[in-house]
Design a protein around this motif. Structure first.
Motif, mmCIF file in Angstrom:
data_model
loop_
_atom_site.group_PDB
_atom_site.id
_atom_site.type_symbol
_atom_site.label_atom_id
_atom_site.label_comp_id
_atom_site.label_asym_id
_atom_site.label_seq_id
_atom_site.Cartn_x
_atom_site.Cartn_y
_atom_site.Cartn_z
ATOM 1 N N ARG A 41 -27.761 2.873 -2.543
ATOM 2 C CA ARG A 41 -26.735 3.129 -3.184
ATOM 3 C C ARG A 41 -25.743 3.530 -2.639
ATOM 4 O O ARG A 41 -25.165 4.535 -2.027
ATOM 5 C CB ARG A 41 -27.333 4.565 -4.241
ATOM 6 C CG ARG A 41 -28.551 4.180 -4.473
ATOM 7 C CD ARG A 41 -30.017 5.617 -4.483
ATOM 8 N NE ARG A 41 -31.074 5.010 -5.657
ATOM 9 C CZ ARG A 41 -30.829 4.626 -7.301
ATOM 10 N NH1 ARG A 41 -30.071 4.813 -7.137
ATOM 11 N NH2 ARG A 41 -32.538 4.404 -7.171
ATOM 12 N N ARG A 67 -21.970 7.772 -9.383
ATOM 13 C CA ARG A 67 -23.256 7.098 -8.461
ATOM 14 C C ARG A 67 -23.536 5.449 -8.837
ATOM 15 O O ARG A 67 -23.553 5.234 -9.751
ATOM 16 C CB ARG A 67 -24.291 7.401 -8.581
ATOM 17 C CG ARG A 67 -24.348 8.788 -7.830
ATOM 18 C CD ARG A 67 -25.469 9.701 -7.519
ATOM 19 N NE ARG A 67 -25.345 10.498 -7.298
ATOM 20 C CZ ARG A 67 -25.645 11.783 -7.148
ATOM 21 N NH1 ARG A 67 -25.549 12.187 -8.472
ATOM 22 N NH2 ARG A 67 -25.086 12.949 -6.500
ATOM 23 N N ARG A 69 -25.607 1.337 -7.353
ATOM 24 C CA ARG A 69 -26.545 0.638 -7.374
ATOM 25 C C ARG A 69 -27.146 -0.757 -6.702
ATOM 26 O O ARG A 69 -26.495 -0.467 -8.570
ATOM 27 C CB ARG A 69 -28.107 1.204 -7.311
ATOM 28 C CG ARG A 69 -29.116 1.085 -6.296
ATOM 29 C CD ARG A 69 -30.700 1.453 -7.081
ATOM 30 N NE ARG A 69 -31.248 1.177 -8.488
ATOM 31 C CZ ARG A 69 -31.023 0.214 -9.424
ATOM 32 N NH1 ARG A 69 -31.561 -1.639 -8.545
ATOM 33 N NH2 ARG A 69 -31.350 0.227 -10.657
ATOM 34 N N GLU A 93 -29.059 5.107 -16.054
ATOM 35 C CA GLU A 93 -28.346 3.495 -15.585
ATOM 36 C C GLU A 93 -28.040 2.591 -16.608
ATOM 37 O O GLU A 93 -29.460 2.196 -17.271
ATOM 38 C CB GLU A 93 -28.337 3.436 -14.146
ATOM 39 C CG GLU A 93 -29.513 3.005 -13.316
ATOM 40 C CD GLU A 93 -30.404 2.849 -12.127
ATOM 41 O OE1 GLU A 93 -29.714 3.896 -11.309
ATOM 42 O OE2 GLU A 93 -30.915 2.237 -11.744
ATOM 43 N N GLU A 111 -24.275 6.247 -0.488
ATOM 44 C CA GLU A 111 -24.850 7.755 0.533
ATOM 45 C C GLU A 111 -26.138 7.944 1.373
ATOM 46 O O GLU A 111 -26.811 6.409 1.270
ATOM 47 C CB GLU A 111 -25.881 8.005 -1.081
ATOM 48 C CG GLU A 111 -24.723 8.889 -2.313
ATOM 49 C CD GLU A 111 -25.488 8.961 -3.566
ATOM 50 O OE1 GLU A 111 -27.057 8.382 -4.322
ATOM 51 O OE2 GLU A 111 -24.973 9.668 -4.473
#
Length: 116
Positions: A41, A67, A69, A93, A111
């Protein structure tokens, strides 16, 4: 392709970012989205894209402070786009596919994984 050609410079920059990330010296440093490992992430910090490419990705939710991923590396690069930093964090998401050259020009901050 010559050593100073734009394509070779992009490859070199990508390779350097990947090497720096893998050596662990990049805490808090932006790296290319394409250098992430599956499941990692990150938060988007910068996109070095043409106006039209940037506009299209913004329309799909991929913009600064969102954010992401990495779901699949390669071609296409599949990315789950999540909430904006500071949002409610509801976990919703969507997934989008990016051509590798685009993923190479989107820079993110990884992250840190919380240790329980």
């Amino acid at each position: 392709m010559t050593e100073n050609s734009p394509g070779n410079q992009d490859e070199s920059a990508c390779s350097a970012a990947r090497d720096a990330y893998e050596s662990g010296c990049c805490a808090g440093t932006s790296v290319a989205l394409s250098t992430l490992r599956r499941g990692q992430r990150a938060v988007v910090r910068e996109a070095r894209l043409s106006g039209k490419d940037a506009e299209l990705l913004r329309a799909m939710g991929l913009h600064t402070d969102v954010r992401v991923r990495l779901c699949r590396a390669g071609e296409p690069c599949i990315v789950a786009v999540g909430s904006i930093v500071g949002d409610c964090g509801c976990g919703s998401e969507c997934r989008i596919g990016l051509a590798r050259p685009l993923a190479d020009r989107i820079f993110v901050t990884v992250e840190e994984v919380a240790v329980a």
